[in-house]
Write a protein that holds these residues in place. Structure first.
Motif, PDB file in Angstrom:
ATOM      1  N   PRO A  79       0.811  -1.221   0.000  1.00 37.28           N
ATOM      2  CA  PRO A  79       0.000   0.000   0.000  1.00 37.28           C
ATOM      3  C   PRO A  79       0.842   1.268   0.000  1.00 37.28           C
ATOM      4  O   PRO A  79       2.001   1.264   0.429  1.00 37.28           O
ATOM      5  CB  PRO A  79      -0.808  -0.125   1.292  1.00 37.28           C
ATOM      6  CG  PRO A  79       0.013  -0.979   2.167  1.00 37.28           C
ATOM      7  CD  PRO A  79       0.755  -1.919   1.283  1.00 37.28           C
ATOM      8  N   ARG A  80       0.215   2.342  -0.479  1.00 34.87           N
ATOM      9  CA  ARG A  80       0.849   3.655  -0.477  1.00 34.87           C
ATOM     10  C   ARG A  80       0.036   4.569   0.426  1.00 34.87           C
ATOM     11  O   ARG A  80      -1.131   4.269   0.711  1.00 34.87           O
ATOM     12  CB  ARG A  80       0.874   4.221  -1.894  1.00 34.87           C
ATOM     13  CG  ARG A  80       1.805   3.490  -2.822  1.00 34.87           C
ATOM     14  CD  ARG A  80       1.803   4.128  -4.187  1.00 34.87           C
ATOM     15  NE  ARG A  80       0.584   3.883  -4.917  1.00 34.87           N
ATOM     16  CZ  ARG A  80       0.133   4.652  -5.909  1.00 34.87           C
ATOM     17  NH1 ARG A  80       0.801   5.716  -6.261  1.00 34.87           N
ATOM     18  NH2 ARG A  80      -0.982   4.363  -6.537  1.00 34.87           N
ATOM     19  N   GLY A  82      -2.577   6.979   1.752  1.00 40.47           N
ATOM     20  CA  GLY A  82      -3.891   7.289   1.189  1.00 40.47           C
ATOM     21  C   GLY A  82      -4.711   6.053   0.868  1.00 40.47           C
ATOM     22  O   GLY A  82      -5.923   6.143   0.708  1.00 40.47           O
ATOM     23  N   ASP A  83      -4.051   4.883   0.795  1.00 42.40           N
ATOM     24  CA  ASP A  83      -4.777   3.644   0.481  1.00 42.40           C
ATOM     25  C   ASP A  83      -5.568   3.168   1.705  1.00 42.40           C
ATOM     26  O   ASP A  83      -5.147   3.370   2.851  1.00 42.40           O
ATOM     27  CB  ASP A  83      -3.801   2.542   0.066  1.00 42.40           C
ATOM     28  CG  ASP A  83      -3.245   2.755  -1.327  1.00 42.40           C
ATOM     29  OD1 ASP A  83      -3.766   3.640  -2.035  1.00 42.40           O
ATOM     30  OD2 ASP A  83      -2.295   2.052  -1.699  1.00 42.40           O
ATOM     31  N   THR A  84      -6.688   2.530   1.454  1.00 45.19           N
ATOM     32  CA  THR A  84      -7.472   1.903   2.528  1.00 45.19           C
ATOM     33  C   THR A  84      -7.168   0.413   2.507  1.00 45.19           C
ATOM     34  O   THR A  84      -7.235  -0.210   1.446  1.00 45.19           O
ATOM     35  CB  THR A  84      -8.969   2.155   2.301  1.00 45.19           C
ATOM     36  OG1 THR A  84      -9.172   3.568   2.236  1.00 45.19           O
ATOM     37  CG2 THR A  84      -9.804   1.581   3.427  1.00 45.19           C
ATOM     38  N   VAL A  85      -6.841  -0.108   3.658  1.00 46.38           N
ATOM     39  CA  VAL A  85      -6.477  -1.524   3.724  1.00 46.38           C
ATOM     40  C   VAL A  85      -7.346  -2.251   4.742  1.00 46.38           C
ATOM     41  O   VAL A  85      -7.856  -1.633   5.688  1.00 46.38           O
ATOM     42  CB  VAL A  85      -4.980  -1.715   4.092  1.00 46.38           C
ATOM     43  CG1 VAL A  85      -4.086  -1.062   3.068  1.00 46.38           C
ATOM     44  CG2 VAL A  85      -4.670  -1.208   5.484  1.00 46.38           C
ATOM     45  N   VAL A 104      -5.801  -4.440  -0.180  1.00 45.15           N
ATOM     46  CA  VAL A 104      -5.410  -3.044  -0.430  1.00 45.15           C
ATOM     47  C   VAL A 104      -6.405  -2.466  -1.423  1.00 45.15           C
ATOM     48  O   VAL A 104      -6.510  -2.961  -2.552  1.00 45.15           O
ATOM     49  CB  VAL A 104      -3.978  -2.957  -0.994  1.00 45.15           C
ATOM     50  CG1 VAL A 104      -3.606  -1.512  -1.292  1.00 45.15           C
ATOM     51  CG2 VAL A 104      -2.981  -3.570  -0.039  1.00 45.15           C
ATOM     52  N   ASN A 105      -7.145  -1.475  -1.004  1.00 43.59           N
ATOM     53  CA  ASN A 105      -8.194  -0.860  -1.843  1.00 43.59           C
ATOM     54  C   ASN A 105      -9.112  -1.929  -2.435  1.00 43.59           C
ATOM     55  O   ASN A 105      -9.448  -1.891  -3.629  1.00 43.59           O
ATOM     56  CB  ASN A 105      -7.570  -0.027  -2.968  1.00 43.59           C
ATOM     57  CG  ASN A 105      -6.825   1.176  -2.424  1.00 43.59           C
ATOM     58  OD1 ASN A 105      -7.186   1.714  -1.377  1.00 43.59           O
ATOM     59  ND2 ASN A 105      -5.784   1.589  -3.112  1.00 43.59           N
ATOM     60  N   GLY A 106      -9.472  -2.904  -1.614  1.00 45.74           N
ATOM     61  CA  GLY A 106     -10.394  -3.947  -2.055  1.00 45.74           C
ATOM     62  C   GLY A 106      -9.754  -5.064  -2.847  1.00 45.74           C
ATOM     63  O   GLY A 106     -10.431  -6.011  -3.236  1.00 45.74           O
ATOM     64  N   ARG A 107      -8.445  -4.969  -3.090  1.00 46.07           N
ATOM     65  CA  ARG A 107      -7.737  -5.985  -3.873  1.00 46.07           C
ATOM     66  C   ARG A 107      -7.011  -6.935  -2.928  1.00 46.07           C
ATOM     67  O   ARG A 107      -6.276  -6.504  -2.051  1.00 46.07           O
ATOM     68  CB  ARG A 107      -6.733  -5.278  -4.786  1.00 46.07           C
ATOM     69  CG  ARG A 107      -6.153  -6.132  -5.876  1.00 46.07           C
ATOM     70  CD  ARG A 107      -5.437  -5.246  -6.882  1.00 46.07           C
ATOM     71  NE  ARG A 107      -4.406  -4.431  -6.252  1.00 46.07           N
ATOM     72  CZ  ARG A 107      -3.104  -4.720  -6.279  1.00 46.07           C
ATOM     73  NH1 ARG A 107      -2.679  -5.790  -6.906  1.00 46.07           N
ATOM     74  NH2 ARG A 107      -2.219  -3.943  -5.702  1.00 46.07           N
ATOM     75  N   VAL A 135     -10.301  -2.231   9.356  1.00 42.68           N
ATOM     76  CA  VAL A 135     -10.100  -1.429   8.148  1.00 42.68           C
ATOM     77  C   VAL A 135      -9.326  -0.176   8.563  1.00 42.68           C
ATOM     78  O   VAL A 135      -9.670   0.479   9.552  1.00 42.68           O
ATOM     79  CB  VAL A 135     -11.448  -1.120   7.438  1.00 42.68           C
ATOM     80  CG1 VAL A 135     -12.431  -0.430   8.338  1.00 42.68           C
ATOM     81  CG2 VAL A 135     -11.223  -0.308   6.178  1.00 42.68           C
ATOM     82  N   LYS A 137      -6.522   3.229   7.285  1.00 45.91           N
ATOM     83  CA  LYS A 137      -6.036   4.080   6.186  1.00 45.91           C
ATOM     84  C   LYS A 137      -4.532   4.293   6.372  1.00 45.91           C
ATOM     85  O   LYS A 137      -4.090   4.615   7.488  1.00 45.91           O
ATOM     86  CB  LYS A 137      -6.770   5.424   6.184  1.00 45.91           C
ATOM     87  CG  LYS A 137      -6.383   6.298   5.010  1.00 45.91           C
ATOM     88  CD  LYS A 137      -7.232   7.525   4.936  1.00 45.91           C
ATOM     89  CE  LYS A 137      -8.211   7.419   3.803  1.00 45.91           C
ATOM     90  NZ  LYS A 137      -9.025   8.614   3.633  1.00 45.91           N
TER      91      LYS A 137
END
Lengths: 202, 244
Positions: A79-80, A82-85, A104-107, A135, A137
């Motif tokens: 993740p970077r 700003g990403d939601t994990v 990571v962002n739903g992935r 969840v 950020k």
């Protein structure tokens, strides 16, 4: 009236700006995107001191407002900011939690990278327990650690169990209450606690 | 000087080599990216009779943990020859040669891979030699670079490799197994094509100064050819072979 040589320079500069880097060009690692005077390196690009070059395969992406150029290509499973994990709490320490990242962002990611959540400023006895699904950020990557936050309503615990009997819990104001033994406990709950499709799928 | 005694005619009077190629002609090369579903990135190369598969995983957590670096990611490479890759069965345990080539390939890839963005993680490159026919380290390096790009690992540049050598007192491009065994010199070269930086240069044999220069120039020509094929493979994978 500026001298002729000055005019010539301005003219050349204008022409170069008009030409600019190609929009949506296919790029490969090492391909030159622009000079460093024109654009800064964005995601998928780096500057080698003279030019901005692509670092991943993809289409060149130009942000003319911020003067940033990069490349949109395959995403690495890290993740970077700003990403939601979504992750699973691996370790609980006195002032921080270590969370193993699963999405990571739903992935879905399977690389078992961990992030750190500081609980020092959360006025709660128990933010989450080991094994809870949270969840988060991502806020920064500092000193080799990925730092995350739960400082938004939708962030926090998505799934937890009773600390006493290990059975399911229901929300009880800002806390959780065991549906079986009635034990009430603190958690930093997400606004999506109990509603998340992710938890149902699990 | 150098090489083994052999009845094989490595280069005839017409300048044709033992496998029918001209002195500046590489073997048939085909590269395909994205051949494995379960790896983050993968590629397959046929470099003459070499058949090599590469898979990339990561960036992922490092085990054992003490190998991790808090400032950067680490790159780990395993070059492995299958037991059926050579005429006589090869024992599957890593040999000294495989360990050395793993190290050489890792060091050739390191200048190209940007690992600073992924501290405390590892990028693992697994290279399996399914069939070997001389020049497998260059082919392995080519396929590893494509697999890394396929995985989306940020890279400063691609890495393209090709060998040159000396056969029958002549500098030739891309030597095969017979030329490697019976020839006079073998020089694998890897280069980052856009920056022109050489990341691998080995020499087995003896060359004069002029031969050495010519050998490097010949090898770099081969690297350029390989780079175009690497780009073509990635283009087919990501853009369906369409032009920009």
């Amino acid at each position: 009236m500026p001298p002729a040589d000055k005019l010539c320079t301005i003219h050349n500069y204008t022409n170069r700006r008009k030409a600019g880097p190609d929009m949506s060009k296919q790029v490969f690692p090492g391909d030159e995107l622009s000079s460093i005077e024109e654009y800064a390196a964005g995601y998928g690009a780096y500057d080698d001191g003279q030019s901005v070059r692509a670092s991943i395969i993809g289409q060149s992406v130009l942000n003319s407002q911020e003067r940033v150029i990069g490349s949109s290509g395959p995403l690495v499973p890290v993740p970077r900011p700003g990403d939601t994990v979504i992750g699973e709490v691996a370790v609980t320490l006195s002032s921080r939690l270590i969370v193993t990242i699963r999405f990571v962002n739903g992935r879905r990611v399977t690389n078992n990278v961990e992030c750190v959540l500081s609980t020092r400023n959360i006025r709660m006895r128990i933010v989450a327990l080991a094994g809870d699904v949270m969840v988060l950020k991502i806020v920064s990557i500092l000193n080799g650690n990925i730092h995350a936050t739960v400082d938004e309503p939708q962030l926090g615990v998505l799934f937890t169990k009773c600390r006493r009997c290990g059975l399911g819990v229901i929300t009880h104001r800002d806390a959780v209450k065991c549906a079986e033994c009635g034990w009430i406990d603190d958690r930093k709950l997400s606004s999506e606690f109990g509603q998340s499709g992710f938890v149902k799928a699990q | 000087m150098g090489g083994r005694e052999s009845d094989l005619v490595l280069l005839n009077s017409d300048g044709i080599r033992c496998d029918g190629r001209k002195i500046d002609e590489p073997r048939r090369i085909s590269i395909k990216a994205g051949v494995l579903n379960n790896a983050n990135g993968s590629a397959y190369i046929e470099f003459g009779d070499n058949k090599i598969l590469a898979g990339v995983f990561g960036p992922r957590d490092v085990h054992p943990k003490h190998q991790s670096d808090s400032n950067t990611g680490i790159l780990r490479v395993r070059y492995h020859m299958q037991p059926y890759s050579v005429p006589e069965r090869k024992r599957p345990a890593p040999s000294r040669r495989e360990i050395e080539i793993s190290k050489v390939i890792k060091e050739a890839l390191l200048p190209a891979v940007i690992l600073e963005s992924f501290p405390r993680t590892a990028v693992d490159v697994y290279i399996e030699i399914l069939q070997a026919d001389g020049g497998s380290r260059c082919a392995a390096l080519d396929v590893a670079a494509v697999a890394l790009a396929d995985a989306g690992i940020p890279m400063r540049d691609m890495v393209s490799a090709c060998a040159a050598g000396k056969v029958a007192d002549t500098i030739v491009l891309d030597i095969n197994n017979e030329e490697d065994q019976a020839g006079q010199a073998d020089m694998p070269i890897a280069v980052m094509p856009n920056s022109g930086q050489i990341t691998l240069l080995q020499l087995d044999g003896i060359l004069s100064t002029s031969e050495y220069k010519k050998c490097i120039e010949t090898g770099l020509v081969g690297c350029k050819l390989v780079y175009e094929l690497q780009k073509k493979a990635l283009k087919e994978r990501y853009f369906g072979g369409q032009g920009s």
